[in-house]
Design a protein around this motif. Structure first.
Motif, PDB file in Angstrom:
ATOM      1  N   GLU A   1       1.238  -3.342   6.444  1.00  0.00           N
ATOM      2  CA  GLU A   1       1.699  -2.711   5.207  1.00  0.00           C
ATOM      3  C   GLU A   1       0.972  -3.288   3.992  1.00  0.00           C
ATOM      4  O   GLU A   1       0.661  -2.566   3.043  1.00  0.00           O
ATOM      5  CB  GLU A   1       3.210  -2.888   5.057  1.00  0.00           C
ATOM      6  N   GLY A   2       0.691  -4.595   4.032  1.00  0.00           N
ATOM      7  CA  GLY A   2      -0.040  -5.229   2.935  1.00  0.00           C
ATOM      8  C   GLY A   2      -1.417  -4.631   2.747  1.00  0.00           C
ATOM      9  O   GLY A   2      -1.887  -4.462   1.610  1.00  0.00           O
ATOM     10  N   SER A   3      -2.088  -4.294   3.851  1.00  0.00           N
ATOM     11  CA  SER A   3      -3.420  -3.675   3.764  1.00  0.00           C
ATOM     12  C   SER A   3      -3.342  -2.319   3.081  1.00  0.00           C
ATOM     13  O   SER A   3      -4.204  -1.969   2.257  1.00  0.00           O
ATOM     14  CB  SER A   3      -4.011  -3.509   5.169  1.00  0.00           C
ATOM     15  N   LYS A   4      -2.293  -1.556   3.383  1.00  0.00           N
ATOM     16  CA  LYS A   4      -2.130  -0.240   2.755  1.00  0.00           C
ATOM     17  C   LYS A   4      -1.888  -0.380   1.247  1.00  0.00           C
ATOM     18  O   LYS A   4      -2.412   0.383   0.446  1.00  0.00           O
ATOM     19  CB  LYS A   4      -0.968   0.513   3.399  1.00  0.00           C
ATOM     20  N   ILE A   5      -1.071  -1.362   0.895  1.00  0.00           N
ATOM     21  CA  ILE A   5      -0.791  -1.593  -0.520  1.00  0.00           C
ATOM     22  C   ILE A   5      -2.067  -1.996  -1.261  1.00  0.00           C
ATOM     23  O   ILE A   5      -2.359  -1.516  -2.357  1.00  0.00           O
ATOM     24  CB  ILE A   5       0.287  -2.678  -0.681  1.00  0.00           C
ATOM     25  N   ALA A   6      -2.841  -2.900  -0.648  1.00  0.00           N
ATOM     26  CA  ALA A   6      -4.076  -3.361  -1.285  1.00  0.00           C
ATOM     27  C   ALA A   6      -5.070  -2.216  -1.469  1.00  0.00           C
ATOM     28  O   ALA A   6      -5.744  -2.122  -2.506  1.00  0.00           O
ATOM     29  CB  ALA A   6      -4.703  -4.484  -0.459  1.00  0.00           C
TER      30      ALA A   6
END
Length: 502
Positions: free
Chosen positions: A222-227
């Motif tokens: 999920e962090g990758s999508k946010i970034a």
């Protein structure tokens, strides 16, 4: 007042009403509502509503007041979401946030003051300083592991730094999210601070609305999508991500104490923690003693049947339950625990042995009450094993030998390090907490939260004197002027910049 920003195309927006997940209450957000909240916060920031020290102090005091007046409501909400014991809720969620707010309140005046830097010959009569200015409107996304802490600790930093903020609590802990959504408007400024209820899949689209900073706590996927979403608008991000946190247990340590501290950290909140030890590396000759000590601790903590214990939680939802159960059943051998009850989302505190590196439990982040114990022949092998993996959020080491501790600390890379205990370094207001590499970027807590949500603006306040020297930089360029400036640079190298002539 400027007109509201145009609404993104409907195709990019999420549906107004979300289906209920696994029997939990629906969380919903409407596109225009989110756009309007961002517009209101932007206007409030632009008119300077958050700039005064008094305003920030009042908001910090309101956060403390909210937690004190509604302690029972938070205990009830977290009990519903995670079966979380009152003790854990008060100590690891509410007190932690209050400590952050009180610490910021006590130090805010000092943090807001300009920081002066060393002058050189050409700035002897000038002022060189850094001013901390707020970023603007920030977006904070909490995590279901610690739904109050991961929303409100960053919010404290955002308030102290003078920002407006929009919070998005995790949809997985629906009761806690709805409580924050209901309470915050009664305590914090209604134009500067807002709470939205959104599904995790929709958060990247919210990020695309363009904030001044995005703060995310959660898993790597999920962090990758946010970034990626933030990168589209060049929005800076802070990512606090999970990872495989190793715990090395040396043969020269107090095994009983090590077992207690590891067991407390791993099985607190039913193992749902970003900072807990994910796996244990120990010498083969102490594995049996360590496992037995861990078993004794579990019996002491939760009794012979943890399911009946009022001190033991449950998995947040069936998705996390099923994922953890699958890893448990397909990895190593159960030495302690292993019982599961799907109807209750219950997984007993479990210790695995005979685990190999290719097992699922070693390939995925563990957000559950399962800890594998692997053996190594020596510390060098443990260091090699840790360094083969992605950089973790935390590394833990238990030993009576200071050289062992020093080597583990210096020869491995992680967001944080703790010797002879677990998790505490992630809770301390005076220490920055954050990841490195795959475990995230940026940090927070105390002054570091203030800095995360501030821009440190470099300021040089000059007069018009010394023009008799600075004229050397102007065209037409002469060899004589270049020689003088080169000579000044030579002096500068010897005197740490004192004779810079520009």
């Amino acid at each position: 007042m400027s007109s509201p920003p145009p609404s993104p195309s409907p195709a990019k927006w999420f549906k107004a009403l979300r289906r209920t997940r696994l029997g939990e209450p629906c969380l919903k957000i409407y596109p225009l509502e989110c756009v309007d909240l961002l517009r209101r916060a932007r206007v409030a920031f632009q008119v300077g509503r958050t700039l005064k020290e008094g305003f920030r102090l009042a908001q910090l005091e309101a956060v403390v007041q909210m937690l004190e007046e509604h302690e029972c409501d938070f205990v009830d909400a977290l009990g519903r979401d995670l079966h979380k014991p009152k003790f854990e809720t008060v100590v690891s969620e509410l007190i932690l946030v209050k400590n952050e707010a009180l610490y910021a309140n006590n130090n805010l005046k000092k943090w807001m003051q300009p920081q002066y830097v060393e002058r050189n010959l050409s700035t002897t009569l000038d002022e060189c300083l850094m001013v901390s200015e707020p970023l603007g409107v920030v977006f904070i996304m909490g995590n279901w592991c610690s739904p109050v802490q991961t929303c409100l600790v960053p919010l404290v930093g955002a308030i102290a730094a003078g920002n407006c903020a929009i919070l998005s609590p995790s949809e997985c802990t629906a009761h806690t999210a709805e409580l924050l959504h209901r309470l915050i408007p009664f305590y914090l400024d209604n134009e500067c601070f807002h709470v939205i209820l959104a599904a995790a899949n929709d958060l990247p689209e919210v990020v695309e609305l363009k904030f001044d900073h995005v703060f995310f706590t959660g898993n790597r996927k999920e962090g990758s999508k946010i970034a990626l979403a933030a990168a589209c608008t060049l929005t800076p991000v802070t990512l606090i991500l999970g990872g495989k946190n190793p715990c090395y247990v040396d043969q020269h340590c107090d095994i009983a104490t090590a077992a207690q501290r590891i067991a407390w950290a791993r099985f607190h909140n039913a193992g749902q923690s970003l900072a807990a030890p994910d796996y244990i590396l120990c010498h083969a000759d102490i594995q049996a003693r360590l496992v037995q000590a861990l078993k004794c601790c579990l019996n002491q903590f939760y009794g012979s049947d943890p399911r009946e214990s009022r001190s033991y939680g449950r998995m947040v939802n069936l998705e996390i339950f099923n994922r953890t159960r699958s890893m448990l059943w397909r990895s190593g051998k159960v030495a302690v625990g292993g019982q599961v009850i799907e109807a209750e989302k219950y997984i007993a505190p479990t210790i695995l042995t005979e685990v190999v590196e290719s097992d699922p439990i070693m390939q995925q982040d563990v957000f559950g009450p399962v800890v594998p114990v692997l053996t190594v022949n020596n510390m060098d092998e443990a260091i090699v094993f840790i360094n083969k993996q992605e950089k973790p959020l935390c590394v833990y080491a238990f030993s009576k030998n200071n050289e062992v501790i020093s080597r583990l600390m210096s020869e491995t890379s992680s967001g944080s390090f703790c010797s002879n205990d677990s998790v505490l370094q992630s809770l301390m207001v005076a220490l920055p907490f954050g990841g490195v590499g795959a475990s995230g970027m940026g940090s927070y807590h105390g002054r570091y939260s203030f800095d995360t949500f501030s821009h440190r603006k470099s300021c040089l306040l000059r007069g018009t004197r010394f023009e008799c020297v600075t004229y050397l930089r102007y065209p037409p360029y002469e060899d004589r002027n270049l020689s003088l400036m080169s000579w000044a640079c030579t002096l500068s190298q010897k005197s740490q910049g004192w004779c810079q002539i520009l």
